[in-house]
Design a protein around this motif. Sequence first.
Motif, PDB file in Angstrom:
ATOM      1  N   GLY A  47       0.852  -1.464   0.261  1.00 60.79           N
ATOM      2  CA  GLY A  47      -0.523  -0.154  -0.021  1.00 60.79           C
ATOM      3  C   GLY A  47       0.448   0.865  -0.153  1.00 60.79           C
ATOM      4  N   THR A  48       1.945   1.387   0.460  1.00 64.01           N
ATOM      5  CA  THR A  48       2.825   2.540   0.926  1.00 64.01           C
ATOM      6  C   THR A  48       3.678   2.709  -0.353  1.00 64.01           C
ATOM      7  N   GLU A  49       4.155   1.199  -1.606  1.00 63.13           N
ATOM      8  CA  GLU A  49       4.641   2.034  -2.933  1.00 63.13           C
ATOM      9  C   GLU A  49       3.576   2.332  -3.747  1.00 63.13           C
ATOM     10  N   LYS A  50       1.980   1.610  -3.409  1.00 66.98           N
ATOM     11  CA  LYS A  50       1.386   2.280  -4.003  1.00 66.98           C
ATOM     12  C   LYS A  50       0.909   3.596  -3.612  1.00 66.98           C
ATOM     13  N   SER A  51       0.754   4.711  -3.069  1.00 65.25           N
ATOM     14  CA  SER A  51       0.632   5.118  -2.718  1.00 65.25           C
ATOM     15  C   SER A  51       1.843   6.542  -3.132  1.00 65.25           C
ATOM     16  N   VAL A  52       3.136   6.456  -2.739  1.00 63.75           N
ATOM     17  CA  VAL A  52       4.166   6.973  -3.088  1.00 63.75           C
ATOM     18  C   VAL A  52       4.070   7.169  -4.806  1.00 63.75           C
ATOM     19  N   ILE A  53       3.773   6.422  -5.852  1.00 65.06           N
ATOM     20  CA  ILE A  53       4.234   5.879  -7.087  1.00 65.06           C
ATOM     21  C   ILE A  53       2.463   6.742  -7.504  1.00 65.06           C
ATOM     22  N   LYS A 100      -2.472  14.480 -19.622  1.00 66.90           N
ATOM     23  CA  LYS A 100      -4.369  13.943 -19.679  1.00 66.90           C
ATOM     24  C   LYS A 100      -3.718  11.932 -19.557  1.00 66.90           C
ATOM     25  N   SER A 101      -2.339  11.909 -19.954  1.00 66.93           N
ATOM     26  CA  SER A 101      -1.468  11.290 -19.753  1.00 66.93           C
ATOM     27  C   SER A 101      -1.459  10.336 -18.494  1.00 66.93           C
ATOM     28  N   TYR A 102      -0.812  11.541 -17.402  1.00 63.25           N
ATOM     29  CA  TYR A 102      -1.082  10.843 -15.671  1.00 63.25           C
ATOM     30  C   TYR A 102      -2.197   9.939 -15.757  1.00 63.25           C
ATOM     31  N   GLY A 103      -3.639  11.205 -15.710  1.00 62.64           N
ATOM     32  CA  GLY A 103      -4.945  10.456 -15.218  1.00 62.64           C
ATOM     33  C   GLY A 103      -5.520   8.830 -16.322  1.00 62.64           C
ATOM     34  N   THR A 104      -4.242   9.000 -17.613  1.00 55.97           N
ATOM     35  CA  THR A 104      -5.454   8.061 -17.991  1.00 55.97           C
ATOM     36  C   THR A 104      -4.521   6.296 -16.863  1.00 55.97           C
ATOM     37  N   ILE A 105      -3.037   6.858 -16.294  1.00 52.03           N
ATOM     38  CA  ILE A 105      -2.017   6.010 -15.397  1.00 52.03           C
ATOM     39  C   ILE A 105      -2.818   5.674 -14.280  1.00 52.03           C
ATOM     40  N   LEU A 106      -3.265   6.721 -13.808  1.00 49.53           N
ATOM     41  CA  LEU A 106      -4.249   6.764 -11.798  1.00 49.53           C
ATOM     42  C   LEU A 106      -5.649   5.817 -12.606  1.00 49.53           C
ATOM     43  N   THR A 114      -9.159   6.326  -5.333  1.00 42.79           N
ATOM     44  CA  THR A 114      -8.757   6.169  -5.022  1.00 42.79           C
ATOM     45  C   THR A 114      -7.823   7.761  -5.758  1.00 42.79           C
ATOM     46  N   VAL A 115      -8.286   7.478  -6.781  1.00 45.04           N
ATOM     47  CA  VAL A 115      -7.777   8.605  -8.409  1.00 45.04           C
ATOM     48  C   VAL A 115      -8.491   9.710  -7.568  1.00 45.04           C
ATOM     49  N   ASP A 116      -9.445   9.278  -6.619  1.00 45.95           N
ATOM     50  CA  ASP A 116     -10.205  11.220  -6.181  1.00 45.95           C
ATOM     51  C   ASP A 116      -9.144  11.321  -5.009  1.00 45.95           C
ATOM     52  N   GLU A 117      -8.817  10.590  -3.949  1.00 42.54           N
ATOM     53  CA  GLU A 117      -8.325  11.337  -3.280  1.00 42.54           C
ATOM     54  C   GLU A 117      -6.362  11.828  -3.888  1.00 42.54           C
ATOM     55  N   VAL A 118      -6.448  11.309  -4.784  1.00 43.99           N
ATOM     56  CA  VAL A 118      -5.046  11.783  -4.970  1.00 43.99           C
ATOM     57  C   VAL A 118      -5.035  13.121  -5.823  1.00 43.99           C
ATOM     58  N   PHE A 119      -6.042  13.159  -6.697  1.00 43.43           N
ATOM     59  CA  PHE A 119      -6.282  14.656  -7.280  1.00 43.43           C
ATOM     60  C   PHE A 119      -6.908  15.498  -5.925  1.00 43.43           C
ATOM     61  N   LYS A 120      -7.459  15.584  -4.694  1.00 43.76           N
ATOM     62  CA  LYS A 120      -7.703  15.937  -3.253  1.00 43.76           C
ATOM     63  C   LYS A 120      -6.143  16.106  -2.855  1.00 43.76           C
TER      64      LYS A 120
END
Length: 316
Positions: A47-53, A100-106, A114-120
């Motif tokens: 989970g920590t690794e995913k959070s960093v990425i 846009k490509s970074y949004g595609t990755i997420l 999770t995506v919403d949390e990253v954007f926040k």
Amino acid sequence: MSYKTINWDIIEDELDEYVWDKATAQYWLDTRVPVSNDLRDWRTLSGTEKSVINRVVGGLALLDTLQSEEGVDVMRPDVRTRKEAAVLNDFLMMESIHAKSYGTILTSLNDQATVDEVFKWMNNNPRMQYKAKRINDIYQTGNNLEKKVASVFLEGVLYYTNFFTPLWYRGNNKLANLSEVIKLVIRDESVHGTYLGYKFQLGYNELSATEQKTFKKWMDELLDDLLENEFAFTEEVYAPIGLAEDVKQFVHYNANKALQNMGFESRFPNAEIKDINPIVMNGISTETANHDFFSQVGAGYLMGNAEAMSSGDYDF
């Protein structure tokens, strides 16, 4: 006053058309890279690794949004040639594709919550907002040369904190498609930084010796301020996976490269290519299974190379 068409047969600056050909040959879209194929690797991460990425990819999304909406556009009034405006148009389009490509990755690797949390997070993190505001303040109030410096520092220094993670995982034979997107972005940013650095030099060389000294002092102070914030951000994001010091070394190396693009000597000793984490360098040089884009070009990197390009293409 009549409006005159651009005549591409007239050469005002040979580099304009050269960069136009190179930049347009590199055109790509995020939809051509199957990031979802990385899900098997993604599920093996903690989970920590995913959070960093997620945070570094989200940070790139924020910075490229700034660059696509403000950074390229503010340089248009100061172009020296009409072809330069055309080149900037291409850069602007590619910055939008990057964002846009970074949004595609997420969205390819995470659920929507999770995506919403990253954007926040990236829209509210003080360190992210500081560098975005610091750069944009220069875009809105700076002169021609200051805007170019801000752009080169953004794309050639600040981005690389966030580029480190995907390249590190690729060096560990993971997340091949995510890292492929990053390599394609790096390929574009190499052209952008070199071209804007060259255009900066044309204007800087027109200054008097006293003006140059004053401007260089401003540049150094700006870079020091950006790096102080950047390294605090690095500690915040990377300390949980033990890579903070390696990231700082990587950023110092790229800061030296950004300065060289603008015609200055390196400022940071012990930040040469041999000092970079070898796993990251392995990630940069590793070819992917999906495309045969990668061959050696300039600046000590192994970066994406469109078929029409040759190995010395970024050594202007």
